[in-house]
Structures are given as C-alpha cells and as structure tokens.
Design an enzyme around this catalytic site. Structure first.
Site, PDB file in Angstrom:
ATOM      1  N   CYS A   1      -7.774   1.824  10.544  1.00 32.57           N
ATOM      2  CA  CYS A   1      -8.125   2.137   9.153  1.00 32.57           C
ATOM      3  C   CYS A   1      -9.574   1.821   8.837  1.00 32.57           C
ATOM      4  O   CYS A   1     -10.012   2.045   7.730  1.00 32.57           O
ATOM      5  CB  CYS A   1      -7.176   1.477   8.162  1.00 32.57           C
ATOM      6  SG  CYS A   1      -6.586  -0.111   8.613  1.00 32.57           S
TER       7      CYS A   1
ATOM      8  N   SER B   1       0.855  -1.188   0.000  1.00 29.46           N
ATOM      9  CA  SER B   1       0.000   0.000   0.000  1.00 29.46           C
ATOM     10  C   SER B   1       0.890   1.236   0.000  1.00 29.46           C
ATOM     11  O   SER B   1       1.844   1.330   0.777  1.00 29.46           O
ATOM     12  CB  SER B   1      -0.884  -0.013   1.257  1.00 29.46           C
ATOM     13  OG  SER B   1      -1.554   1.216   1.390  1.00 29.46           O
TER      14      SER B   1
HETATM   15  N1  PLP Z   1      -3.170  -4.642   5.311  1.00 30.90           N
HETATM   16  C1  PLP Z   1      -2.655  -4.130   6.443  1.00 30.90           C
HETATM   17  C2  PLP Z   1      -1.761  -4.994   7.282  1.00 30.90           C
HETATM   18  C3  PLP Z   1      -2.948  -2.825   6.825  1.00 30.90           C
HETATM   19  O1  PLP Z   1      -2.431  -2.328   7.959  1.00 30.90           O
HETATM   20  C4  PLP Z   1      -3.812  -2.055   6.019  1.00 30.90           C
HETATM   21  C5  PLP Z   1      -4.207  -0.684   6.438  1.00 30.90           C
HETATM   22  O2  PLP Z   1      -4.100  -0.332   7.587  1.00 30.90           O
HETATM   23  C6  PLP Z   1      -4.309  -2.620   4.834  1.00 30.90           C
HETATM   24  C7  PLP Z   1      -3.970  -3.915   4.515  1.00 30.90           C
HETATM   25  C8  PLP Z   1      -5.209  -1.836   3.914  1.00 30.90           C
HETATM   26  O3  PLP Z   1      -4.466  -0.932   3.124  1.00 30.90           O
HETATM   27  P1  PLP Z   1      -5.183   0.329   2.456  1.00 30.90           P
HETATM   28  O4  PLP Z   1      -5.382   1.341   3.517  1.00 30.90           O
HETATM   29  O5  PLP Z   1      -4.210   0.769   1.395  1.00 30.90           O
HETATM   30  O6  PLP Z   1      -6.454  -0.164   1.848  1.00 30.90           O
END
Ligand code: PLP
Length: 369
Positions: A313, A189
């Site tokens: 998130c 990401s």
């Molecule tokens: N995977 C992990 C381990 C994350 O910490 C996050 C976001 O916090 C994501 C996936 C998702 O990424 P994005 O915010 O780019 O959708």
C-alpha cells in the site's frame, strides 16, 4: 498476453462488493451536506448514521464510538497523535502508518513467527515512567499472523496504558468484539472489506480523550473535522454489514490450505513465513530461494496473476520487508518472499493457475537463466 486474470492481492485491496457499490451510488444522488439542518442535509445525515450503525455492528461497538476517517492510515495517525499519551509502544511489525507516525516509539519485538511476546511487553511497560499507549495490530498485512490482543490489552491496562489495535486486516476475516476485548481504540478501513478506497474509521471507547487532527467544522463529535465522504461512508457501512457475516471464510481457508500444501509439495525448498503461528485464513507469505520478489511479481503479472511483495500500500515499491526482518528472517530470504492473499472471489482455478505459474519460476530452466 493473458486474458484470464487472477487477483490474489486482497490484503492490498479487495474488490468492491455489490452492496457497497449500490449504497455508494445511491448516496451520490443525495445533494445535502450532513451538517445542514434542512431536509437535504438530514437525508445525507441519515445515510452517515445508518453506516455508523453498520460499522459499529461489524466490531461489536456502539455507533457513537465510530469516528469516520479517510481510511486506516488516518485512523492510525489519529489514534497515536490524538491521544495525550507521550510514551508510545508499538510492535515491530505494525503497518507504516503506525511506525512512521511514532518514529520515537518503543518497538516491542516479535518472535520468529511474528508474534509479540506479552512478557516482554509487560517488562517494557514496567520500565515506562509516563502513562503509555500500546499499539498492536490484530493481524499482520504481510504474513496474516494474528496477535494475542486479549492478553496484550490486559497487560496494557494492568499498567494503566491505553490499548489501540489496528484491525484493518482482521476485519471481515475474524469475529471482532471491541467491547469484549476492552480496547480503547481500534482502526478499520473500508477498502479492505469490499468498500470504497478513502474511507475508514477509528473506534474510540467512551472515556478516551482524543484531540482531532483535522480541525474546523466540529464533525464526528469534534474528533475529525471536515464534511463527511457520504458515498464512501455509505459504501463502508454496506461492506461492513456484508463482511461481518464471515460466510466466505471457510471456503477461502480451504483454498489457502490447498495453496500452501501444493506449493510446498512442488517446491520443497520454499518457505512459508509465520507458518507456526495462528494466521488469517486468506494470507500466505512464501519465498522461493534465489528468486527475487520483484522477479516473481513481474513474471506472475505477465501471466495475469496479481500478488505482491509485503506491504503494497505504500507506492508500488519492492523493498525488503520490515515485518520479515523483525521476525529474524535473513535479507536473502526476505528479498524472495511474496504475499498471496485470497478473498471471496478466489476460485479453485485461480489457485491452480497460481501454482503452475509460480512453480515454473523455480524450474531448472529459470534457475539457469
Ligand atoms: N493498517 C494495515 C494493517 C494495513 O494493511 C493498511 C493498508 O494496507 C492500513 C493500515 C492503511 O489503510 P488505508 O489503506 O485505508 O489507509
């Protein structure tokens, strides 16, 4: 109201790197669609392909293996839904974009430090009758705990399973070698490494069949239809190149060690989760008994300090963490844990401000309140 701000929530998102800003702003000046054959289109295409090289370079992949997506969430969704494997095994501490994508998946348990036991995975795969996909993250977003992904990958392949690794939190903090690891798919990401929000990638090893989630247009070699987010991708490339140097990690590790040492010296009853496991150099998940995460976060925010409770998130919600619960942490402790995540702009003064404000939360005056 505080006017000095301390940002300690890098695992939620990292500040934009200057290199990424410059690349994205410059890309905004390019009119063409990367799929157009004329010179305007070719100019946009060049930016996308240059970024593809930069992102591949971050993880030791080749550019043709990079599928640009709208972020880590979409890349995780694509890896799990796009593969033809119907038996899916995921660790119990994966990000929600994995867990919710595969609600029927077999959950691989973790130990009290948050680490997947490769022996348990071996037995689970031994009992799985159909060809499987194993998804285990490189490092956890809430605790920073690093998984033994080499061994997990080896076991998955031994059983004929594919291995997908969500490396969103490991990228830019650990050296990553996609080819050396031998993983089949890997998620990245942009905004976690100083790029723009809304860009990411799934790295896909060459022999893997993957059905697109977004169809139409045939972009990304048919694996992700839709006109590319050229500015986001250009910023991602620049951020990947800068983050890959890993030149800030030692300094960040020093700050993190100090934070843990002094936090425990000031509040000996505090507890650091995953402390016995190999962890990212920037992440501390710490609880004060009897102080809810919500109270801590709001009080710290009032003093200008930004931290979060577990996975931020989703939607700003403060719910007990599935990660801590999977580690066997009791509900009372899990409700009191906050995540402090440091990054390249973190200073000694930030650590001192955090420690003072945080320790005050457990003072007798607060306890009596
Ligand atoms: N995977 C992990 C381990 C994350 O910490 C996050 C976001 O916090 C994501 C996936 C998702 O990424 P994005 O915010 O780019 O959708």
């Amino acid at each position: 109201m505080a006017n000095i701000l301390t940002y300690l929530d890098y695992n939620a998102t990292a500040p934009l790197r200057e290199e990424a800003r410059a690349a994205a702003v410059s890309a905004l000046g390019i009119t063409g669609n990367p799929s157009s054959v004329h010179r305007f289109g070719r100019a946009a295409r060049r930016l996308v392909e240059y970024a593809r090289e930069q992102v591949a370079g971050l993880v030791g992949a080749v550019p043709s293996q990079v599928v640009f997506t709208s972020g880590g969430t979409e890349a995780n969704n694509l890896a799990l839904r796009g593969s033809d494997r119907r038996a899916i095994l995921v660790s119990a501490v994966e990000h929600d974009s994995v867990l919710q994508e595969a609600p029927e998946a077999i959950r691989i348990p973790v130990d009290s430090e948050g680490i997947v036991d490769p022996g348990v995975l071996d037995s689970l795969l031994g009992e799985t009758k159909t060809p499987a996909l194993v998804s285990v993250m490189l490092a956890n977003n809430e605790t920073g705990v690093i998984q033994p992904v080499e061994e997990i990958c080896r076991i998955a392949h031994h059983h004929g399973a594919l291995f997908h690794c969500d490396a969103v939190q490991g990228a830019g903090k650990l050296a990553i070698d996609f080819a050396g690891l031998g993983a089949d798919m890997m998620t990245l990401s942009a905004h976690k490494i100083g790029g723009l929000k809304g860009a990411g990638a799934l790295i896909v090893a060459d022999p893997i069949d993957l059905a697109a989630l977004n169809v139409g247009g045939g972009q990304e070699r048919g694996r992700r239809g839709g006109t590319e987010n050229v500015a986001g991708i250009a910023g991602f490339g620049a951020a990947a190149q800068a983050a890959g140097r890993l030149d800030e990690i030692e300094r960040i590790a020093g700050h993190c060690e100090r934070l843990e040492r002094e936090a425990l010296a000031r509040i000996p009853s505090a507890r650091i989760f995953g402390a016995g496991a190999p962890r990212l150099a920037n992440t501390v998940n710490i609880g004060i008994p009897g102080r809810s995460a919500e109270t801590q976060i709001m009080s710290l925010d009032l003093t200008g300090i930004a931290v979060s409770a577990g996975a931020a998130c989703s939607s700003g919600k403060v719910a007990p963490s599935h990660v801590l619960r999977a580690m066997g942490v009791g509900e009372d402790w899990a409700a009191c844990a906050i995540r402090v995540s440091l990054g390249r702009e973190t200073s000694n003064a930030d650590i001192a401000r955090f420690l003072d404000a945080w320790a005050a939360l457990a003072s007798p005056r607060m306890s009596a309140a």
